[in-house]
Design a protein around this motif. Structure first.
Motif, PDB file in Angstrom:
ATOM      1  N   THR A 245       0.834  -1.211   0.000  1.00 53.50           N
ATOM      2  CA  THR A 245       0.000   0.000   0.000  1.00 53.50           C
ATOM      3  C   THR A 245       0.862   1.252   0.000  1.00 53.50           C
ATOM      4  N   LEU A 246       1.920   1.246   0.796  1.00 52.07           N
ATOM      5  CA  LEU A 246       2.805   2.405   0.860  1.00 52.07           C
ATOM      6  C   LEU A 246       3.531   2.650  -0.456  1.00 52.07           C
ATOM      7  N   LEU A 247       3.873   1.590  -1.177  1.00 52.42           N
ATOM      8  CA  LEU A 247       4.520   1.767  -2.474  1.00 52.42           C
ATOM      9  C   LEU A 247       3.622   2.536  -3.435  1.00 52.42           C
ATOM     10  N   VAL A 248       2.339   2.192  -3.446  1.00 50.30           N
ATOM     11  CA  VAL A 248       1.385   2.893  -4.315  1.00 50.30           C
ATOM     12  C   VAL A 248       1.234   4.346  -3.872  1.00 50.30           C
ATOM     13  N   LEU A 249       1.115   4.543  -2.566  1.00 47.21           N
ATOM     14  CA  LEU A 249       0.921   5.897  -2.054  1.00 47.21           C
ATOM     15  C   LEU A 249       2.151   6.774  -2.296  1.00 47.21           C
ATOM     16  N   LEU A 250       3.330   6.206  -2.180  1.00 43.77           N
ATOM     17  CA  LEU A 250       4.553   6.970  -2.473  1.00 43.77           C
ATOM     18  C   LEU A 250       4.601   7.378  -3.945  1.00 43.77           C
TER      19      LEU A 250
END
Length: 312
Positions: A245-250
């Motif tokens: 999820t954090l990869l997408v948000l970054l």
């Protein structure tokens, strides 16, 4: 990853330290919110949003100086999308309506650079902004109350209080972060905070499901040890889900442009805090409320009489 997940981490053994840490961060967040407040955007305060375009890269410093000299000292100027596009945010002005305000700003900018072009003008009244603040606060309150009822029905009231404590923790720390750094807080950020509530609750429910299953399988055992083992069993799922999820948000934060940056920023903060709270805050709160194996035990039905009518 397997070497990390095979190790049995003593989360509950360190729960008191992290409870104190969380309480400290909550107090600091509340102090910041009470003293500095949130940097509300025009969605909440009212005002005008003007988007302009230039054939070359916009000189934001020159735009701020020109607007300041014309009496718009509080104007917020930033790039929007590309370096040739600029977004101007202005506080409410009782003397000028939306159309007149946009025309006045364009006259000021045209005097400095005749090639500037107007893309759009949006105006939000102060009463609309106040209504949005109230409705946003009520939306978060109702969400927490409904979650409390749902978890109490599905699990037990001690777990319900633990889940709501974790969600309260996540919301306050996210708002405190925006208050401390005075990041812009608009409707997209409010939507992100509500999304954080759902994300964090999903993680908490996964952990609680495993705790309930282990409580019922191990009828004799220490609740802290069983809860600690349950968190370790779900740790790989929690970290992998949060990591992806954090990869997408970054990617959204770095490449999505100014329009989506506050939204992705709030979600990044919320996902990190929500992952932490699902491991420590929710389960630790339930454990501090003295949750026991009997709280989640399945009642065993027994016949009170045998086939001859005798009591067994």
């Amino acid at each position: 990853m397997q070497l990390i997940f095979k190790r049995e981490w003593d989360f509950m053994g360190r729960r008191r330290f992290f409870i104190v840490l969380s309480l400290t961060l909550i107090v600091l967040s509340l102090l910041s919110l009470s003293m500095r407040g949130l940097n509300f955007g025009i969605d909440f305060t009212g005002g005008a949003l003007i988007e302009v375009g230039y054939p070359e890269a916009a000189d934001l410093g020159a735009m701020r100086d020109a607007l300041g000299s014309a009496g718009f000292e509080d104007a917020q100027v930033q790039n929007f999308g590309t370096s040739r596009d600029a977004l101007i945010r202005l506080r409410p002005n009782e003397e000028l309506d939306g159309a007149t305000l946009g025309e006045t700003v364009m006259n000021v900018l045209s005097a400095a650079d005749p090639d500037v072009s107007l893309r759009r003008v949006e105006f939000v009244g102060p009463q609309v902004g106040e209504d949005l603040r109230e409705q946003g606060g009520l939306a978060m309150l109702f969400a927490l109350l409904l979650i409390l009822a749902y978890v109490a029905f599905r699990f037990q009231w001690k777990f319900a209080l633990g889940s709501v404590a974790a969600l309260f923790h996540d919301v306050i720390l996210t708002l405190g972060f925006f208050s401390l750094l005075q990041l812009p807080f608009d409707l997209s950020v409010l939507a992100a905070v509500l999304a954080v509530i759902g994300y964090s609750l999903n993680d908490t429910i996964v952990v609680f499901d495993r705790i309930r299953e282990n409580f019922r399988q191990h009828r004799k055992g220490d609740p802290a040890e069983i809860m600690n083992h349950s968190i370790n069993q779900t740790l790989s799922r929690t970290l992998i889900t949060s990591g992806t999820t954090l990869l997408v948000l970054l990617a959204l934060f770095l490449l999505g442009g100014e329009a989506i940056r506050p939204f992705s920023q709030a979600l990044i903060i919320g996902v990190v805090i929500g992952t932490y709270s699902s491991i420590y805050v929710a389960s630790a709160t339930a454990l501090q409320l003295d949750v026991s194996l009997a709280d989640l035990a399945v009642p065993v039905k027994r016949d009170d009489a045998d086939e001859h009518g005798a009591v067994t």
